[in-house]
Design a protein around this motif. Structure first.
Motif, PDB file in Angstrom:
ATOM      1  N   GLN A 165       1.304  -1.382   0.410  1.00 52.37           N
ATOM      2  CA  GLN A 165      -0.650  -0.468   0.413  1.00 52.37           C
ATOM      3  C   GLN A 165       0.956   1.738  -0.216  1.00 52.37           C
ATOM      4  O   GLN A 165       0.118   2.542   0.180  1.00 52.37           O
ATOM      5  CB  GLN A 165      -1.361   0.331   0.897  1.00 52.37           C
ATOM      6  N   LYS A 256       0.352   7.148   8.468  1.00 50.64           N
ATOM      7  CA  LYS A 256       0.078   5.358   7.687  1.00 50.64           C
ATOM      8  C   LYS A 256      -1.656   6.120   7.083  1.00 50.64           C
ATOM      9  O   LYS A 256      -1.724   5.578   5.127  1.00 50.64           O
ATOM     10  CB  LYS A 256      -0.643   4.504   8.270  1.00 50.64           C
ATOM     11  N   LYS A 257      -2.098   6.389   6.896  1.00 49.62           N
ATOM     12  CA  LYS A 257      -3.201   6.636   6.218  1.00 49.62           C
ATOM     13  C   LYS A 257      -3.696   7.480   5.394  1.00 49.62           C
ATOM     14  O   LYS A 257      -4.157   7.534   3.837  1.00 49.62           O
ATOM     15  CB  LYS A 257      -4.446   7.418   6.860  1.00 49.62           C
ATOM     16  N   TRP A 260      -1.462   6.260   2.105  1.00 48.17           N
ATOM     17  CA  TRP A 260      -2.053   5.259   1.850  1.00 48.17           C
ATOM     18  C   TRP A 260      -3.173   6.299   0.874  1.00 48.17           C
ATOM     19  O   TRP A 260      -2.737   5.342  -0.614  1.00 48.17           O
ATOM     20  CB  TRP A 260      -2.954   4.266   2.360  1.00 48.17           C
ATOM     21  N   ASP A 263      -0.198   6.728  -2.062  1.00 49.96           N
ATOM     22  CA  ASP A 263      -0.424   5.694  -2.887  1.00 49.96           C
ATOM     23  C   ASP A 263      -1.351   5.521  -3.881  1.00 49.96           C
ATOM     24  O   ASP A 263      -1.070   4.451  -5.021  1.00 49.96           O
ATOM     25  CB  ASP A 263      -0.308   4.697  -2.064  1.00 49.96           C
ATOM     26  N   ASN A 264      -2.484   5.479  -3.005  1.00 49.33           N
ATOM     27  CA  ASN A 264      -4.071   5.584  -4.169  1.00 49.33           C
ATOM     28  C   ASN A 264      -4.130   6.292  -5.459  1.00 49.33           C
ATOM     29  O   ASN A 264      -4.214   5.773  -6.531  1.00 49.33           O
ATOM     30  CB  ASN A 264      -5.326   5.197  -3.672  1.00 49.33           C
TER      31      ASN A 264
END
Length: 406
Positions: A165, A256-257, A260, A263-264
């Motif tokens: 992720q 962390k979110k 992510w 990365d998305n």
């Protein structure tokens, strides 16, 4: 780096014998039995002169020499783009080490390790041994960024095991284009995100985002993201350490979110390109196939004892695989040197045109004998006369069938 009371001098033939013994997964004792080098000399040379750092440097020297050959850039999958790939190859271990773990799919009830290799234009430019319990995706960036050879990839491909992720964002941040191949691609299209609400996309769109990007979260956590990237850039930590640390956080951890979310974004761009560009799909598959070809060569080199490792420690596993990579690099250089001679000395009426020559892979070993009795006493000053070999190849009756060339 010698022991305190050691006064031995390095003997080239003994060092070569050790490289062959370790690279083929043969014990030093067995090499002493089937060669003209004494076992005690082999053990002394191994203890005094074999270090992981020097083996990596030797691999870099051969890889750099291969990169300077005329044929090297002819192997570019796409013009002016060096497309690399990495994948793991599993080996069973007969002795318990810290990183030897169970993997029923590969070893049944036995234990083993996974050897990761970074391949660029057929050349193995970096490698790392990990346990089978560790995810390959944790080490993709480390293999690329800690590569000390002159071969610097632009685009990098992995299979599903090399994805997670945060890899899209990390590789983008350091100038690499991440181009994985997914086993179940249709399920990944559901993770596509957009900068507008899904309701704002008309029915005419064949692919719609599943949700809107959380831009506010990325902006708020940008300073923490920069600190993380700076730590990677300064090599104060590794990707595997960061992934483990992030994984230990609660699922709602904001940093962390935010990673992510970044990365998305880049994953969505790649997935849309992958759907739309047939050539990109072809290039990714070709890059991964080159990695599989190297794995076959490595398996043939490390053929002794059925490819099962008998070393006692983790560092010995690294040294053994670096020796195998060194032999593979030498074979690939030998083949690439021959093919480069055909390209530079090609005559107008030759059936081997550059377009056909570049389809011939240097990862070939049919002309190399890995078995028998070894003699290292008279290595000579020049191993091979490439000019004579090139002339012999030009005069030989070589088939122009593309399948045979490939």
């Amino acid at each position: 780096m010698l022991d305190r009371y050691v006064k031995g001098t390095k003997d080239e033939k003994t060092v070569f014998a050790c490289i062959v013994a370790l690279g083929t997964n043969m014990s030093l004792g067995r090499m002493g039995d089937i060669s003209d080098v004494d076992t005690q000399e082999l053990q002394t040379a191994y203890r005094n002169f074999f270090r992981l750092e020097t083996l990596k440097e030797a691999n870099d020297l051969i890889a750099n020499a291969t990169a300077k050959l005329p044929i090297f850039r002819h192997y570019d999958i796409e013009a002016d783009v060096l497309h690399s790939s990495s994948d793991g190859q599993r080996f069973e271990t007969q002795r318990n080490t810290f990183n030897a773990r169970h993997a029923s799919k590969s070893f049944g009830l036995k234990k083993g390790i996974s050897a990761l290799t970074l391949i660029g234009n057929h050349v193995p430019i970096n490698a790392k041994v990990i346990g089978t319990h560790e995810h390959e995706s944790y080490f993709v960036f480390d293999l690329l960024y800690n590569n000390t050879a002159d071969i610097d990839p632009d685009r990098h491909s992995v299979d599903t095991h090399g994805t997670n992720q945060i890899n899209f964002w990390i590789l983008h941040a350091f100038g690499y284009q991440f181009a994985p191949r997914y086993r179940n691609f249709s399920s990944k299209t559901d993770s596509i995100v957009g900068f507008q609400s899904p309701a704002n996309y008309d029915d005419e769109f064949l692919v719609k985002p599943g949700r809107k990007v959380n831009e506010e979260l990325i902006i708020k956590e940008w300073s923490n993201i920069q600190h993380t990237m700076a730590s990677l850039g300064q090599k104060e930590t590794t990707q595997s350490a960061i992934v483990r640390k992030l994984s230990s956080y609660a699922r709602q951890n904001r940093t962390k979110k935010a990673l992510w979310e970044l990365d998305n974004i880049y994953r969505s761009i790649y997935l849309l390109d992958y759907l739309d560009d047939r050539l990109l799909r072809k290039h990714v598959t070709k890059a991964l196939n080159r990695g599989e070809a190297y794995h076959r060569l490595k398996k043939v080199i490390a053929h002794v004892n059925g490819g099962k490792l008998r070393v006692k420690s983790e560092i010995e596993q690294h040294i053994l695989h670096e020796c195998t990579r060194l032999i593979a690099n030498a074979i690939i250089y030998f083949n690439a040197k021959l093919l480069s001679g055909l390209i530079t000395g090609e005559s107008p009426d030759s059936i081997l045109t550059p377009e056909k020559i570049k389809k011939i892979s240097p990862v070939a070993w049919q002309h190399i004998n890995f078995y028998g009795r070894f003699e290292f006493s008279d290595l000579g000053t020049s191993f091979v006369d490439f000019n004579k070999l090139g002339e012999a190849l030009k005069s030989a009756n070589i088939s122009t069938n593309d399948e045979n060339l490939a």
